[in-house]
Design a protein around this motif. Structure first.
Motif, PDB file in Angstrom:
ATOM      1  N   GLY A 141       0.726  -1.058  -0.038  1.00  0.00           N
ATOM      2  CA  GLY A 141      -0.027  -0.073  -0.082  1.00  0.00           C
ATOM      3  C   GLY A 141       0.799   1.254   0.059  1.00  0.00           C
ATOM      4  O   GLY A 141       2.101   1.260   0.237  1.00  0.00           O
ATOM      5  N   ASP A 169      -5.002   0.889   2.402  1.00  0.00           N
ATOM      6  CA  ASP A 169      -4.593   0.532   1.010  1.00  0.00           C
ATOM      7  C   ASP A 169      -4.155  -0.641   0.705  1.00  0.00           C
ATOM      8  O   ASP A 169      -4.559  -1.754  -0.441  1.00  0.00           O
ATOM      9  CB  ASP A 169      -3.830   1.817   0.324  1.00  0.00           C
ATOM     10  CG  ASP A 169      -3.715   1.393  -1.178  1.00  0.00           C
ATOM     11  OD1 ASP A 169      -4.389   1.667  -1.751  1.00  0.00           O
ATOM     12  OD2 ASP A 169      -2.350   1.303  -1.638  1.00  0.00           O
ATOM     13  N   VAL A 225      -7.160  -3.626   1.823  1.00  0.00           N
ATOM     14  CA  VAL A 225      -8.539  -3.438   1.119  1.00  0.00           C
ATOM     15  C   VAL A 225      -8.922  -4.407  -0.132  1.00  0.00           C
ATOM     16  O   VAL A 225     -10.044  -5.059   0.075  1.00  0.00           O
ATOM     17  CB  VAL A 225      -8.695  -1.846   0.562  1.00  0.00           C
ATOM     18  CG1 VAL A 225      -8.173  -1.664  -0.582  1.00  0.00           C
ATOM     19  CG2 VAL A 225     -10.322  -1.951   0.515  1.00  0.00           C
ATOM     20  N   ASP A 226      -7.970  -5.071  -0.797  1.00  0.00           N
ATOM     21  CA  ASP A 226      -8.238  -5.893  -1.968  1.00  0.00           C
ATOM     22  C   ASP A 226      -8.454  -7.161  -1.245  1.00  0.00           C
ATOM     23  O   ASP A 226      -9.389  -8.203  -1.689  1.00  0.00           O
ATOM     24  CB  ASP A 226      -7.113  -6.140  -2.759  1.00  0.00           C
ATOM     25  CG  ASP A 226      -7.223  -4.621  -3.551  1.00  0.00           C
ATOM     26  OD1 ASP A 226      -8.347  -4.263  -4.023  1.00  0.00           O
ATOM     27  OD2 ASP A 226      -6.221  -4.239  -4.295  1.00  0.00           O
ATOM     28  N   PRO A 230     -12.133  -6.764   1.588  1.00  0.00           N
ATOM     29  CA  PRO A 230     -12.900  -5.608   1.032  1.00  0.00           C
ATOM     30  C   PRO A 230     -14.082  -5.583   1.943  1.00  0.00           C
ATOM     31  O   PRO A 230     -14.606  -4.260   2.445  1.00  0.00           O
ATOM     32  CB  PRO A 230     -13.367  -5.799  -0.323  1.00  0.00           C
ATOM     33  CG  PRO A 230     -13.141  -7.385  -0.302  1.00  0.00           C
ATOM     34  CD  PRO A 230     -12.112  -7.718   0.344  1.00  0.00           C
ATOM     35  N   ALA A 254     -12.904   2.904   1.603  1.00  0.00           N
ATOM     36  CA  ALA A 254     -12.224   3.732   0.951  1.00  0.00           C
ATOM     37  C   ALA A 254     -11.573   4.859   2.120  1.00  0.00           C
ATOM     38  O   ALA A 254     -11.951   5.036   2.944  1.00  0.00           O
ATOM     39  CB  ALA A 254     -12.838   4.558  -0.123  1.00  0.00           C
ATOM     40  N   ALA A 272     -11.452   3.485  -3.664  1.00  0.00           N
ATOM     41  CA  ALA A 272     -11.093   2.143  -3.309  1.00  0.00           C
ATOM     42  C   ALA A 272     -12.165   1.072  -4.209  1.00  0.00           C
ATOM     43  O   ALA A 272     -13.126   1.455  -4.532  1.00  0.00           O
ATOM     44  CB  ALA A 272     -11.277   1.482  -2.014  1.00  0.00           C
ATOM     45  N   PHE A 277     -16.117   3.927  -2.802  1.00  0.00           N
ATOM     46  CA  PHE A 277     -16.078   2.620  -2.787  1.00  0.00           C
ATOM     47  C   PHE A 277     -16.743   1.745  -3.789  1.00  0.00           C
ATOM     48  O   PHE A 277     -18.036   2.006  -3.708  1.00  0.00           O
ATOM     49  CB  PHE A 277     -16.346   2.123  -1.411  1.00  0.00           C
ATOM     50  CG  PHE A 277     -16.135   0.723  -0.921  1.00  0.00           C
ATOM     51  CD1 PHE A 277     -14.720   0.299  -0.346  1.00  0.00           C
ATOM     52  CD2 PHE A 277     -17.212  -0.500  -1.462  1.00  0.00           C
ATOM     53  CE1 PHE A 277     -14.715  -1.008   0.044  1.00  0.00           C
ATOM     54  CE2 PHE A 277     -16.656  -1.689  -1.248  1.00  0.00           C
ATOM     55  CZ  PHE A 277     -15.386  -2.151  -0.711  1.00  0.00           C
TER      56      PHE A 277
END
Length: 559
Positions: A239, A348, A351-352, A355, A360, A475, A524
């Motif tokens: 991130g 960051d 988040v993937d 989720p 965001a 995000a 988001f």
């Protein structure tokens, strides 16, 4: 170790929390400065007598102080020497487990039946600590001495008596000194009250039982945090985030973070971040670590706070970067601004992977604004320190909150009525920053927009903010939130800081107006997937114009 049943454990856990909460409330109610009494920029906690590790912290304390107060208490323990009941140390040295110089810590040994049982500590944001500009937020400082008075751990109270010589040194080096004595007495009194409440708890349940509960609570928090971390798939994550500039050199600063998840643990490496900077946006190690702690606590809020909460987090010291500040690097922006960029990099990175648990980026700035001068009506000097909220990021299932507090704290904006009563200012506008929420399936919340006029005399304004060049990132396909903007209207001319979000010593005369726009949160998810009814509702509410909605949400806005 004494066996302890779950009911007693829970009661003692709540009791320790209540001790800290009462200290928080006492400090706020007695403090003179609105930044403490109204904004609640303070924290109180209980710390281990030998290690200085966190035992409990008040529900109303700032999250950024969770780690830093632990480190500053450890610095006091290392340097304390002989201690007595009633001693209280004062320390604000950023390099000794601190943040910026305005965050002043009091640390008190707590004795139970003649034996040192723990340390009680608190932090209060003083509205001035000397230095180049009123309020201490020097945007152009290039060394720590320019930011204000730096105090190593010294006994301000000795066996319950205030040391007048040390007090006179402090008072001789700060502005509006006559007003600080009220905050000093309030800060000390909060620790005294904490000692009384902790004594009652020990009297009721016994020293050995409370000791056993503290150890068990730490163990359980560590286990619970590890279990929460295991929701993240094993792997390596990256991130990053950016600061506008350091206030001196107009070049962005990069925070690059590598996170490695393995078997209930997270390892954090910030070593690829920018080098130490000339201006005051360096971060001391305690603040850097605490920023990661609070970021993970945002992700897993259900884990109770104590030293065990952070045991599964391994942080490599980012030597050689601006996130490992050493003397004499200036650091006034570290706690309020850099810390939020560090947290943003954590969000960051993860988040993937998770989720459903993340969001965001929020506004990510405390929008620090300080104005100092002399009010001709009273003939008295003043320093007004104000903070402002911004939008939260959208998340899986909902839009971001409008005008929320910063990532690092629960501090709230002081009521404009209080500021107008205490200082020669008038607010002409205090409203949402329309259009500032990042577009997404779930949009970001809005920042705020205010205009404040200086009514009398002259003053100097300084501001250390961020996200003026880079909006809070969206995000999973969401758009970035709106940016910070500062405009000072003088003699029919509009002045904007060259560094956009940072400036100092800007001279204002009666009638001049300072205008501030704070960021909205990131969006988001794909904006095209937003429910058209929600887009229409946003337009009716004035969050976006019809043109903005069409540009940002596409077909969804036109349905």
């Amino acid at each position: 170790m004494t066996d302890i049943d779950p009911v007693t454990l829970t009661v003692i856990q709540s009791g320790l929390q209540q001790v800290c909460n009462e200290m928080d409330l006492s400090f706020c109610r007695a403090a003179f400065s609105p930044v403490i009494s109204e904004s609640q920029d303070r924290s109180n906690g209980i710390y281990h007598r030998e290690s200085g590790e966190l035992i409990a912290q008040g529900d109303f304390g700032l999250p950024i102080f969770v780690g830093t107060m632990q480190f500053s208490t450890q610095a006091v323990i290392e340097r304390a020497g002989e201690i007595s009941d009633g001693d209280i140390f004062v320390v604000n040295d950023p390099y000794l487990g601190g943040t910026h110089l305005m965050d002043v810590r009091f640390v008190k040994p707590f004795f139970y039946r003649g034996r040192l049982f723990a340390w009680l500590a608190n932090t209060g944001h003083w509205p001035d600590i000397g230095g180049m500009v009123p309020g201490g937020f020097s945007a152009h400082a290039t060394e720590i001495e320019q930011e204000g008075l730096r105090l190593p751990p010294v006994k301000l109270f000795k066996a319950g008596e205030l040391d007048r010589e040390i007090l006179s040194i402090i008072m001789s080096n700060i502005r509006i000194a006559e007003q600080r004595i009220g905050d000093i007495k309030a800060q000390a009194a909060a620790l005294v009250i904490g000692g009384k409440r902790l004594t009652h708890l020990l009297d009721r349940y016994g020293e050995s039982t409370v000791e056993a509960a503290i150890a068990e609570l730490k163990r359980r928090s560590s286990v619970q945090m590890s279990e929460c971390i295991d929701q993240i798939p094993d792997g390596d994550y990256v991130g990053e985030s950016f600061l506008d500039s350091d206030g001196v050199v107009d070049t962005p600063l990069r925070i690059r973070l590598h996170v490695k998840k393995t078997a209930g643990r997270l390892a954090f490496d910030l070593s690829e971040s920018s080098a130490p900077c000339a201006g005051p946006m360096n971060s001391v190690l305690a603040t850097t670590k605490s920023s990661i702690y609070l970021a993970i606590k945002h992700v897993f809020p259900e884990v109770p706070i104590n030293a065990g909460t952070f045991e599964p987090l391994d942080i490599v010291d980012p030597v050689g970067t601006f996130l490992y500040a050493q003397y004499p690097r200036p650091v006034s922006g570290c706690a309020a601004e850099v810390s939020q960029r560090i947290a943003e990099a954590v969000f960051d990175a993860l988040v993937d992977a998770i989720p459903e648990l993340l969001f965001a980026a929020p506004a990510g700035t405390t929008a620090n604004l300080a104005i100092g001068g002399e009010d001709p009506a009273s003939g008295r000097a003043y320093v007004m320190y104000a903070i402002s909220g911004g939008g939260y990021g959208g998340y899986d299932g909902g839009d971001g909150l409008t005008n929320g507090c910063s990532t690092i704290g629960i501090s709230k904006s002081q009521p404009v009525e209080v500021l107008e009563q205490l200082y020669p200012v008038r607010f002409e506008r205090y409203a949402i920053h329309e259009g500032s929420g990042g577009a997404g399936e779930f949009r970001g919340g809005m920042g705020i927009h205010f205009r404040m006029q200086l009514l009398r005399g002259s003053a100097r304004a300084s501001m250390v903010m961020d996200h003026g060049k880079f909006g809070p990132p969206g995000a999973l396909g969401g758009s970035d939130g709106g940016k910070t903007r500062i405009v000072i209207h003088r003699d029919g001319q509009a002045y904007e800081p060259p560094h956009v979000s940072k400036d100092q010593g800007v001279v204002m005369q009666a009638g001049d107006v300072i205008e501030v726009f704070t960021p909205g949160g990131g969006g988001f998810g794909d904006p095209a997937r937003r429910d058209p009814a929600r887009v229409a509702s946003d337009v009716r509410a004035g969050y976006y114009t019809a043109e903005q909605a069409a540009a940002r949400f596409g077909a969804g806005a036109r349905s």
